[in-house]
Design an enzyme around this catalytic site. Structure first.
Site, PDB file in Angstrom:
ATOM      1  N   CYS A 165       0.825  -1.213   0.000  1.00 19.96           N
ATOM      2  CA  CYS A 165       0.000   0.000   0.000  1.00 19.96           C
ATOM      3  C   CYS A 165       0.861   1.265   0.000  1.00 19.96           C
ATOM      4  CB  CYS A 165      -0.887   0.034   1.241  1.00 19.96           C
ATOM      5  SG  CYS A 165      -2.146  -1.238   1.308  1.00 19.96           S
TER       6      CYS A 165
ATOM      7  N   GLU B  45       0.643   3.849   1.929  1.00 25.83           N
ATOM      8  CA  GLU B  45       1.021   4.292   3.279  1.00 25.83           C
ATOM      9  C   GLU B  45       2.302   3.603   3.734  1.00 25.83           C
ATOM     10  OE1 GLU B  45      -1.889   3.268   2.137  1.00 25.83           O
ATOM     11  OE2 GLU B  45      -3.553   3.916   3.389  1.00 25.83           O
TER      12      GLU B  45
ATOM     13  N   CYS C 299      -1.961  -1.458   7.277  1.00 30.88           N
ATOM     14  CA  CYS C 299      -1.309  -0.140   7.357  1.00 30.88           C
ATOM     15  C   CYS C 299      -1.550   0.513   8.715  1.00 30.88           C
ATOM     16  CB  CYS C 299      -1.802   0.764   6.238  1.00 30.88           C
ATOM     17  SG  CYS C 299      -1.141   0.280   4.629  1.00 30.88           S
TER      18      CYS C 299
HETATM   19  N1  THU Z   1      -4.436   0.569  -1.161  1.00 30.94           N
HETATM   20  C1  THU Z   1      -3.553   1.469  -0.645  1.00 30.94           C
HETATM   21  O1  THU Z   1      -2.447   1.649  -1.162  1.00 30.94           O
HETATM   22  N2  THU Z   1      -3.917   2.168   0.452  1.00 30.94           N
HETATM   23  C2  THU Z   1      -5.162   2.131   1.002  1.00 30.94           C
HETATM   24  O2  THU Z   1      -5.418   2.877   1.950  1.00 30.94           O
HETATM   25  C3  THU Z   1      -6.173   1.194   0.490  1.00 30.94           C
HETATM   26  C4  THU Z   1      -5.729   0.286  -0.577  1.00 30.94           C
HETATM   27  C5  THU Z   1      -4.056  -0.138  -2.378  1.00 30.94           C
HETATM   28  C6  THU Z   1      -3.705  -1.589  -2.245  1.00 30.94           C
HETATM   29  C7  THU Z   1      -3.954  -2.096  -3.637  1.00 30.94           C
HETATM   30  O3  THU Z   1      -2.809  -1.815  -4.437  1.00 30.94           O
HETATM   31  C8  THU Z   1      -5.093  -1.244  -4.144  1.00 30.94           C
HETATM   32  O4  THU Z   1      -5.128  -0.091  -3.310  1.00 30.94           O
HETATM   33  C9  THU Z   1      -6.444  -1.929  -4.101  1.00 30.94           C
HETATM   34  O5  THU Z   1      -6.681  -2.475  -2.850  1.00 30.94           O
END
Ligand code: THU
Length: 146
Positions: A65, A67, A102
């Site tokens: 992610c 974050e 996260c």
């Molecule tokens: N994702 C994030 O990077 N941060 C978030 O707060 C929610 C989800 C990403 C993970 C994945 O690459 C995509 O969003 C779909 O879940």
């Protein structure tokens, strides 16, 4: 929970800087599988900003992610005192909310800092890490066994 200084509120200008930085970071998202770009901007106590985006992988479970990308960039450069993180996505009607993994990684570095969950129009909702992950397990707990 160990004694911690409460997070000081951010100046409106700092909030705007964080919001713009996470929106910019979102443009670098590598998300060919979900097509769900996310950007993050992490503000350190001494005013530095580390950005991050989600980085997916053909082996789906290895995706990271936005974050955690930002947090790992900061830690790896010697910064671990955080004031705030802002998160941006393309969701129009909802503030983007950090996943459970996260939240736990944020909590490793304190409970009182601020998480700004934004919409593309620049509106946001702010909550502390403590509010997003109440009754959490953290580094202090590992010291409590004797
Ligand atoms: N994702 C994030 O990077 N941060 C978030 O707060 C929610 C989800 C990403 C993970 C994945 O690459 C995509 O969003 C779909 O879940």
């Amino acid at each position: 929970m160990a004694q911690e200084r409460p997070a000081a509120g951010l100046e409106p200008q700092q909030v705007q800087r964080l919001l713009l930085t996470c929106q910019e970071a979102k443009k670098s998202a590598y998300c060919p599988y979900s097509h769900f770009p996310v950007g993050a901007a992490l503000l350190t106590r001494d005013g530095r900003i580390f950005s991050g985006c989600n980085v997916e992988n053909a082996c789906y479970t290895l995706g990271v992610c936005a974050e955690r990308t930002a947090i790992q960039k900061a830690i790896s450069e010697g910064y671990k005192d955080f004031r705030a993180i802002a998160i941006a996505s393309d969701l129009q009607d909802d503030f983007i909310s950090p996943c459970g993994a996260c939240r736990q990684v944020m909590r490793e570095f304190g409970c009182t800092w601020a998480v700004y969950m934004t919409k593309p129009d620049g509106t946001y909702m702010m909550k502390t890490v403590q509010e997003l992950l109440p009754v959490s397990f953290g580094p202090e707990d590992l010291q409590k066994t004797q």
